[in-house]
Design a protein around this motif. Sequence first.
Motif, PDB file in Angstrom:
ATOM      1  N   SER A 229      26.312  56.338  56.841  1.00  0.00           N
ATOM      2  CA  SER A 229      26.169  56.111  55.399  1.00  0.00           C
ATOM      3  C   SER A 229      25.259  57.175  54.787  1.00  0.00           C
ATOM      4  O   SER A 229      24.590  57.928  55.499  1.00  0.00           O
TER       5      SER A 229
ATOM      6  N   ILE B 101      17.170  60.080  46.095  1.00  0.00           N
ATOM      7  CA  ILE B 101      18.563  60.429  46.402  1.00  0.00           C
ATOM      8  C   ILE B 101      19.421  59.177  46.267  1.00  0.00           C
ATOM      9  O   ILE B 101      19.039  58.095  46.744  1.00  0.00           O
TER      10      ILE B 101
ATOM     11  N   ILE C  23      22.909  59.884  53.393  1.00  0.00           N
ATOM     12  CA  ILE C  23      22.611  61.279  53.729  1.00  0.00           C
ATOM     13  C   ILE C  23      23.203  61.649  55.094  1.00  0.00           C
ATOM     14  O   ILE C  23      23.768  62.733  55.272  1.00  0.00           O
TER      15      ILE C  23
ATOM     16  N   ASN D 149      14.909  64.037  59.238  1.00  0.00           N
ATOM     17  CA  ASN D 149      14.917  63.652  57.830  1.00  0.00           C
ATOM     18  C   ASN D 149      13.623  62.884  57.556  1.00  0.00           C
ATOM     19  O   ASN D 149      13.516  61.707  57.878  1.00  0.00           O
TER      20      ASN D 149
ATOM     21  N   LYS E  72       6.741  58.508  57.506  1.00  0.00           N
ATOM     22  CA  LYS E  72       7.326  59.807  57.157  1.00  0.00           C
ATOM     23  C   LYS E  72       6.301  60.934  57.273  1.00  0.00           C
ATOM     24  O   LYS E  72       6.644  62.064  57.616  1.00  0.00           O
TER      25      LYS E  72
ATOM     26  N   THR F  40      21.682  56.778  47.328  1.00  0.00           N
ATOM     27  CA  THR F  40      22.340  56.215  48.510  1.00  0.00           C
ATOM     28  C   THR F  40      22.177  54.689  48.451  1.00  0.00           C
ATOM     29  O   THR F  40      21.544  54.164  47.536  1.00  0.00           O
ATOM     30  N   SER F  41      22.675  54.017  49.492  1.00  0.00           N
ATOM     31  CA  SER F  41      22.527  52.549  49.498  1.00  0.00           C
ATOM     32  C   SER F  41      21.058  52.150  49.616  1.00  0.00           C
ATOM     33  O   SER F  41      20.672  51.061  49.175  1.00  0.00           O
TER      34      SER F  41
ATOM     35  N   ASN G 119      18.254  61.472  61.474  1.00  0.00           N
ATOM     36  CA  ASN G 119      18.341  61.037  60.076  1.00  0.00           C
ATOM     37  C   ASN G 119      18.105  59.539  59.885  1.00  0.00           C
ATOM     38  O   ASN G 119      17.632  59.130  58.823  1.00  0.00           O
TER      39      ASN G 119
ATOM     40  N   ASP H  77      25.513  55.718  64.848  1.00  0.00           N
ATOM     41  CA  ASP H  77      24.911  54.773  63.894  1.00  0.00           C
ATOM     42  C   ASP H  77      24.805  53.417  64.573  1.00  0.00           C
ATOM     43  O   ASP H  77      25.562  53.108  65.491  1.00  0.00           O
TER      44      ASP H  77
ATOM     45  N   ASP I 295      21.370  52.661  68.621  1.00  0.00           N
ATOM     46  CA  ASP I 295      20.214  52.109  67.921  1.00  0.00           C
ATOM     47  C   ASP I 295      19.007  52.976  68.274  1.00  0.00           C
ATOM     48  O   ASP I 295      18.601  53.021  69.450  1.00  0.00           O
TER      49      ASP I 295
ATOM     50  N   TYR J  67       6.197  52.890  55.098  1.00  0.00           N
ATOM     51  CA  TYR J  67       7.233  53.927  54.984  1.00  0.00           C
ATOM     52  C   TYR J  67       6.586  55.306  54.856  1.00  0.00           C
ATOM     53  O   TYR J  67       6.946  56.244  55.563  1.00  0.00           O
TER      54      TYR J  67
ATOM     55  N   ARG K 108      19.501  49.465  47.130  1.00  0.00           N
ATOM     56  CA  ARG K 108      18.777  48.253  47.557  1.00  0.00           C
ATOM     57  C   ARG K 108      17.486  48.102  46.752  1.00  0.00           C
ATOM     58  O   ARG K 108      17.067  46.999  46.435  1.00  0.00           O
TER      59      ARG K 108
HETATM   60  N1  LIG Z   1      17.713  57.794  49.700  1.00  0.00           N
HETATM   61  C1  LIG Z   1      16.562  58.376  49.451  1.00  0.00           C
HETATM   62  O1  LIG Z   1      16.111  58.421  48.280  1.00  0.00           O
HETATM   63  C2  LIG Z   1      15.769  59.022  50.546  1.00  0.00           C
HETATM   64  C3  LIG Z   1      14.681  59.808  50.200  1.00  0.00           C
HETATM   65  C4  LIG Z   1      13.924  60.408  51.193  1.00  0.00           C
HETATM   66  C5  LIG Z   1      14.276  60.228  52.514  1.00  0.00           C
HETATM   67  N2  LIG Z   1      15.325  59.457  52.841  1.00  0.00           N
HETATM   68  C6  LIG Z   1      15.628  59.306  54.276  1.00  0.00           C
HETATM   69  O2  LIG Z   1      16.959  59.659  54.521  1.00  0.00           O
HETATM   70  C7  LIG Z   1      17.439  58.967  55.687  1.00  0.00           C
HETATM   71  C8  LIG Z   1      18.781  58.340  55.380  1.00  0.00           C
HETATM   72  O3  LIG Z   1      18.614  57.399  54.328  1.00  0.00           O
HETATM   73  P1  LIG Z   1      19.763  57.013  53.287  1.00  0.00           P
HETATM   74  O4  LIG Z   1      19.149  57.030  51.954  1.00  0.00           O
HETATM   75  O5  LIG Z   1      20.981  57.802  53.552  1.00  0.00           O
HETATM   76  O6  LIG Z   1      19.934  55.474  53.688  1.00  0.00           O
HETATM   77  P2  LIG Z   1      21.209  54.603  54.095  1.00  0.00           P
HETATM   78  O7  LIG Z   1      20.654  53.220  54.202  1.00  0.00           O
HETATM   79  O8  LIG Z   1      22.349  54.872  53.205  1.00  0.00           O
HETATM   80  O9  LIG Z   1      21.577  55.148  55.555  1.00  0.00           O
HETATM   81  C9  LIG Z   1      20.805  54.888  56.687  1.00  0.00           C
HETATM   82  C10 LIG Z   1      21.720  54.833  57.898  1.00  0.00           C
HETATM   83  O10 LIG Z   1      20.894  54.635  59.057  1.00  0.00           O
HETATM   84  C11 LIG Z   1      21.485  53.626  59.865  1.00  0.00           C
HETATM   85  N3  LIG Z   1      20.450  52.964  60.662  1.00  0.00           N
HETATM   86  C12 LIG Z   1      19.496  52.086  60.235  1.00  0.00           C
HETATM   87  N4  LIG Z   1      18.773  51.670  61.279  1.00  0.00           N
HETATM   88  C13 LIG Z   1      19.250  52.301  62.385  1.00  0.00           C
HETATM   89  C14 LIG Z   1      18.907  52.283  63.765  1.00  0.00           C
HETATM   90  N5  LIG Z   1      17.940  51.490  64.222  1.00  0.00           N
HETATM   91  N6  LIG Z   1      19.602  53.078  64.612  1.00  0.00           N
HETATM   92  C15 LIG Z   1      20.607  53.854  64.157  1.00  0.00           C
HETATM   93  N7  LIG Z   1      20.993  53.895  62.864  1.00  0.00           N
HETATM   94  C16 LIG Z   1      20.321  53.142  61.992  1.00  0.00           C
HETATM   95  C17 LIG Z   1      22.150  52.674  58.870  1.00  0.00           C
HETATM   96  O11 LIG Z   1      23.146  51.880  59.481  1.00  0.00           O
HETATM   97  C18 LIG Z   1      22.702  53.648  57.842  1.00  0.00           C
HETATM   98  O12 LIG Z   1      24.002  54.097  58.169  1.00  0.00           O
HETATM   99  C19 LIG Z   1      16.336  57.962  56.050  1.00  0.00           C
HETATM  100  O13 LIG Z   1      15.556  58.462  57.103  1.00  0.00           O
HETATM  101  C20 LIG Z   1      15.520  57.877  54.777  1.00  0.00           C
HETATM  102  O14 LIG Z   1      14.191  57.484  55.013  1.00  0.00           O
HETATM  103  C21 LIG Z   1      16.093  58.845  51.897  1.00  0.00           C
END
Ligand SMILES: NC(=O)c1ccc[n+]([C@@H]2O[C@H](COP(=O)([O-])OP(=O)(O)OC[C@H]3O[C@@H](n4cnc5c(N)ncnc54)[C@H](O)[C@@H]3O)[C@@H](O)[C@H]2O)c1
Length: 260
Positions: free
Chosen positions: A19, A194, A21, A146, A165, A196-197, A92, A40, A65, A161, A201
């Motif tokens: 999902s 960014i 990024i 990431n 990070k 995303t889901s 990621n 994933d 996982d 969080y 949330r």
């Molecule tokens: N969306 C943002 O604004 C943002 C900003 C900065 C950093 N990030 C980072 O980017 C990365 C991706 O986030 P996103 O926004 O795409 O979120 P997302 O929730 O869309 O995707 C996260 C993915 O990680 C998977 N996941 C969760 N726990 C897991 C585990 N234990 N093992 C394997 N996979 C697992 C989920 O199933 C999902 O597919 C994260 O590390 C997040 O912290 C996101």
Amino acid sequence: MTTARRFIGKDCVVTGAGSGIGRAVALRLAAEGGRVAVLDINADSARETLDMCGADHKGFAAVMDVRSETSIAAAAGQVAKAFGGVDVLVNNAGIEIQGTIEETGPEIWDEIMAVNLRGPYLCSRIFLPQLLARTEATGGAAVVHNASLMGQVSSPRLAAYCASKAGVISLTRSMALDFATKNLRVNCVCPGIIHTSMLERRFALEPDRAEAYRRTSQRPPVHYIGNPEDVAAAIAYLAADESRFVTGSALTIDGGVGAA
Ligand SMILES: NC(=O)c1ccc[n+]([C@@H]2O[C@H](COP(=O)([O-])OP(=O)(O)OC[C@H]3O[C@@H](n4cnc5c(N)ncnc54)[C@H](O)[C@@H]3O)[C@@H](O)[C@H]2O)c1
């Protein structure tokens, strides 16, 4: 859409690729000719990402996982069998749970650390032999974590969080130093807001989603929210050979939020 083909002949591993990024990164690496292991915790979404890579894509999808050594070792075994080595590892997978330290009990703290910080450490450690085998064979391999802008600055009610990070940024520097002479480069990206889901949330907790979206869009100086492809482009750069002199860096992708 990119026309670059920087990953032809490269074997890539992306965690949390089902999902947001992670999915955009998998699609970008595949579009540029890479073979991608789409990993994933969610089997269906990993499969969906793999399907989106195209019918002739030679990668595979698997459940992994990042909290579990056994699960990562099993996935690493699948990667070794299918690819015989790893050129690019993108750590990621991540989760966000909001709260001050008062609101964050030890179980929540541990869960966030297990996915966001211990996950990248464990995946890097377990995939390391395959990465180092490739650096010897081809002269270079790359790890991209990431992290987040929230590892560089902070925000209310995101204590665990942000700490996780900040740890990822520190891990990036340590790994970069430890493996520099082995031609394994290690960098991280620090995305801002960014779409995303994960962000959806956060919006879901607000009384008025449309108003929350509007307000959030105005926060970056560019006055819009980034998309997963913006981050994927930066990760692809850090993973590609053209960034060969870049290691130990944290690349911010935030529309200017952190500059203020
Ligand atoms: N969306 C943002 O604004 C943002 C900003 C900065 C950093 N990030 C980072 O980017 C990365 C991706 O986030 P996103 O926004 O795409 O979120 P997302 O929730 O869309 O995707 C996260 C993915 O990680 C998977 N996941 C969760 N726990 C897991 C585990 N234990 N093992 C394997 N996979 C697992 C989920 O199933 C999902 O597919 C994260 O590390 C997040 O912290 C996101």
